[in-house]
Design a protein around this motif. Sequence first.
Motif, PDB file in Angstrom:
ATOM      1  N   THR A   4      -3.281   3.173 -15.930  1.00  3.80           N
ATOM      2  CA  THR A   4      -3.353   2.815 -14.517  1.00  3.80           C
ATOM      3  C   THR A   4      -1.992   3.027 -13.863  1.00  3.80           C
ATOM      4  O   THR A   4      -1.005   3.313 -14.532  1.00  3.80           O
ATOM      5  N   LEU A   5      -1.959   2.864 -12.578  1.00  2.00           N
ATOM      6  CA  LEU A   5      -0.733   3.035 -11.806  1.00  2.00           C
ATOM      7  C   LEU A   5      -0.392   1.739 -11.101  1.00  2.00           C
ATOM      8  O   LEU A   5      -1.257   0.900 -10.881  1.00  2.00           O
ATOM      9  N   ALA A   6       0.838   1.608 -10.709  1.00  2.00           N
ATOM     10  CA  ALA A   6       1.262   0.456  -9.910  1.00  2.00           C
ATOM     11  C   ALA A   6       2.140   0.964  -8.768  1.00  2.00           C
ATOM     12  O   ALA A   6       3.339   0.759  -8.738  1.00  2.00           O
ATOM     13  N   VAL A   7       1.521   1.667  -7.830  1.00  2.00           N
ATOM     14  CA  VAL A   7       2.237   2.212  -6.688  1.00  2.00           C
ATOM     15  C   VAL A   7       2.164   1.194  -5.564  1.00  2.00           C
ATOM     16  O   VAL A   7       1.082   0.815  -5.111  1.00  2.00           O
ATOM     17  N   GLY A   8       3.306   0.719  -5.137  1.00  2.00           N
ATOM     18  CA  GLY A   8       3.369  -0.289  -4.093  1.00  2.00           C
ATOM     19  C   GLY A   8       3.187   0.306  -2.707  1.00  2.00           C
ATOM     20  O   GLY A   8       3.183   1.528  -2.526  1.00  2.00           O
ATOM     21  N   PRO A   9       3.053  -0.551  -1.707  1.00  2.00           N
ATOM     22  CA  PRO A   9       2.848  -0.072  -0.332  1.00  2.00           C
ATOM     23  C   PRO A   9       4.043   0.721   0.206  1.00  2.00           C
ATOM     24  O   PRO A   9       3.875   1.602   1.042  1.00  2.00           O
ATOM     25  N   ILE A  14       0.637   9.032  -4.917  1.00  2.00           N
ATOM     26  CA  ILE A  14       0.562  10.119  -5.895  1.00  2.00           C
ATOM     27  C   ILE A  14      -0.270  11.259  -5.326  1.00  2.00           C
ATOM     28  O   ILE A  14      -1.310  11.020  -4.733  1.00  2.00           O
ATOM     29  N   PHE A  15       0.131  12.469  -5.516  1.00  2.00           N
ATOM     30  CA  PHE A  15      -0.558  13.683  -5.080  1.00  2.00           C
ATOM     31  C   PHE A  15      -0.779  13.727  -3.566  1.00  2.00           C
ATOM     32  O   PHE A  15      -1.596  14.493  -3.086  1.00  2.00           O
ATOM     33  N   PHE A  25      -6.912   4.263  -7.276  1.00  2.00           N
ATOM     34  CA  PHE A  25      -6.125   4.642  -8.458  1.00  2.00           C
ATOM     35  C   PHE A  25      -5.420   3.425  -9.056  1.00  2.00           C
ATOM     36  O   PHE A  25      -5.313   3.299 -10.265  1.00  2.00           O
ATOM     37  N   ASN A  26      -4.932   2.534  -8.208  1.00  2.00           N
ATOM     38  CA  ASN A  26      -4.192   1.363  -8.673  1.00  2.00           C
ATOM     39  C   ASN A  26      -5.067   0.361  -9.424  1.00  2.00           C
ATOM     40  O   ASN A  26      -4.551  -0.459 -10.171  1.00  2.00           O
TER      41      ASN A  26
END
Length: 93
Positions: A4-9, A14-15, A25-26
């Motif tokens: 999994t991902l942990a992309v914050g605001p 990604i992409f 995705f998160n």
Amino acid sequence: RVSTLAVGPEDENIFGVSDGVQAFFNTGLLGAVITTNIGSISWQLVASAFPLAFLSNPFVYVMLVWCLFLEATGICSGAWVLAGIHKKIAGFK
């Protein structure tokens, strides 16, 4: 949380996807589905390409017997019944 991902605001998506897709995705659901598919389909492809070699492997035979035994006991099906009873007793929604 391996897949999994942990992309914050404040981070870049990604992409270059939209925020809604990045939120999906998160969650890790996409990674779980992909990992499950790769993990299960690879063995199915090997078994379909080389059925005799696959089934004559002692490890595969032992695992097959174990899985058939587990299925015959009904433990997996019984777990859902127990979970339903626990849900009613504990008042889960």
